[in-house]
Design an enzyme around this catalytic site. Structure first.
Site, PDB file in Angstrom:
ATOM      1  N   LYS A  23      55.916  -5.008 -21.597  1.00  0.00           N
ATOM      2  CA  LYS A  23      55.953  -4.242 -20.476  1.00  0.00           C
ATOM      3  C   LYS A  23      54.518  -4.033 -19.927  1.00  0.00           C
ATOM      4  O   LYS A  23      53.651  -3.344 -20.576  1.00  0.00           O
ATOM      5  CB  LYS A  23      56.556  -2.930 -20.906  1.00  0.00           C
ATOM      6  CG  LYS A  23      56.953  -1.886 -19.580  1.00  0.00           C
ATOM      7  CD  LYS A  23      57.392  -0.536 -20.071  1.00  0.00           C
ATOM      8  CE  LYS A  23      57.962   0.273 -18.830  1.00  0.00           C
ATOM      9  NZ  LYS A  23      56.532   0.327 -17.951  1.00  0.00           N
ATOM     10  N   ASP A  74      51.810  -2.287 -17.352  1.00  0.00           N
ATOM     11  CA  ASP A  74      51.347  -1.005 -16.736  1.00  0.00           C
ATOM     12  C   ASP A  74      50.796  -1.153 -15.332  1.00  0.00           C
ATOM     13  O   ASP A  74      49.624  -0.892 -15.249  1.00  0.00           O
ATOM     14  CB  ASP A  74      50.644  -0.214 -17.553  1.00  0.00           C
ATOM     15  CG  ASP A  74      50.493   1.432 -17.499  1.00  0.00           C
ATOM     16  OD1 ASP A  74      51.389   1.557 -16.754  1.00  0.00           O
ATOM     17  OD2 ASP A  74      49.898   2.149 -18.109  1.00  0.00           O
TER      18      ASP A  74
END
Length: 311
Positions: A22, A24
């Protein structure tokens, strides 16, 4: 297509999922009509192309092949990890191309590509993840300001989780191998699995600090949007740097309001109210039975989100 907060798929079925780190950063769709131009739109649909001039050569890389790509714009730290605080220096510059070009030299942006929605004049949203992933990887999109990070497939969910946790990354995305691309949908076929509990909140007030924090926010009062109303979620006074407090103080003064924006006035002495238009992300341990955040600490402002995005 948006991911739903969740947990790792059970080991017995994790081979039905792909796992991606994931990132950012700022979500973006990249439109490449095949004529040498590129259009970059944010999650809200705003044209942010001028803010990231280093991404424009991607159009030349694909040549005459039209495509619509999905990815995350990030700014990398010294370890090669996405750093949202660094990226904030690049966000909001779409209206200042000269400033954006200057900042590109100081804080380079990098596009992490993870999906394709349209290719060679035809939509591919109806194809399963595995086929779309094959198409994306087949484009060979690796360049000075863009790349296609690897996806892990097979019985490796737990190992992927340990990897991102040990590296200090934000978390994982788990994507069902058979899932179609669903534009505008927050789907359970995509799961975002974060290392910390995080919540997007709206700032509705603040309490002045004391001593060295005189004139600055000692704490902010935040709420969560539910059914069009802002419900008080707690007071946050930790997790800030002095630079964060100074920057936030400017926003709070410009958004000053006479009335409390929460459904119920919080029992906080000396509170000052603001228009509920600033979105932030906070870390917390658990929630109370009434939904209040326990032990919350500030993580970051989210200038890429508006309160309406949280409903």
């Amino acid at each position: 297509m948006l991911a739903t907060p969740g947990t790792l798929p059970p080991p017995a079925v994790e081979d039905r999922w792909a796992f991606e780190v994931k990132q950012d950063g700022q979500r973006a769709m990249i439109y490449l009509p095949g004529d040498g131009t590129a259009l970059v739109r944010s999650r809200s649909g705003a044209d942010i192309t001028p803010a990231y001039p280093e991404l424009l050569p991607l159009a030349d890389f694909l040549g005459s092949r039209p495509a619509v790509l999905d990815g995350e714009i990030v700014a990398l730290d010294d370890r090669g990890h996405s750093d949202f605080e660094r990226l904030q220096q690049r966000m909001g510059l779409a209206g200042s191309p000269a400033r954006a070009a200057s900042m590109a030299a100081q804080v380079p942006a990098h596009l992490m590509l993870f999906d394709v929605a349209h290719l060679d004049s035809r939509p591919v949203t109806g194809l399963p993840y595995t086929e779309r992933r094959g198409l994306l990887e087949g484009l060979g999109l690796a360049g000075p300001a863009w790349s296609t990070p690897a996806a892990i497939v097979g019985h490796h969910g737990a190992q992927a989780w340990e990897m991102v946790r040990n590296a200090g990354l934000e978390g994982l995305l788990a994507k069902r191998l058979t899932s179609r691309y669903e534009p505008g949908v927050r789907s359970k076929a995509w799961l975002k699995i974060k290392i910390h509990h995080l919540a997007d909140v709206v700032i509705g007030g603040w309490v002045p600090g004391r001593g060295r924090l005189n004139g600055l926010p000692g704490a902010v009062l935040v709420g969560e949007q539910r059914e069009g109303l802002l419900h008080y979620a707690g007071s946050i006074g930790t997790g800030w740097s002095m630079a964060d407090r100074i920057r936030l103080a400017e926003f709070l003064r410009s958004a000053a309001a006479d009335h409390c924006p929460f459904t119920e006035v919080p029992p906080v002495a000396g509170a000052r109210w603001v228009l509920p238009r600033l979105v932030g992300e906070v870390r917390y341990s658990t929630r109370t039975r009434t939904g209040r955040l326990r032990h919350p600490s500030w993580h970051r402002l989210r200038p890429d989100l508006a309160p309406d995005d949280l409903t």
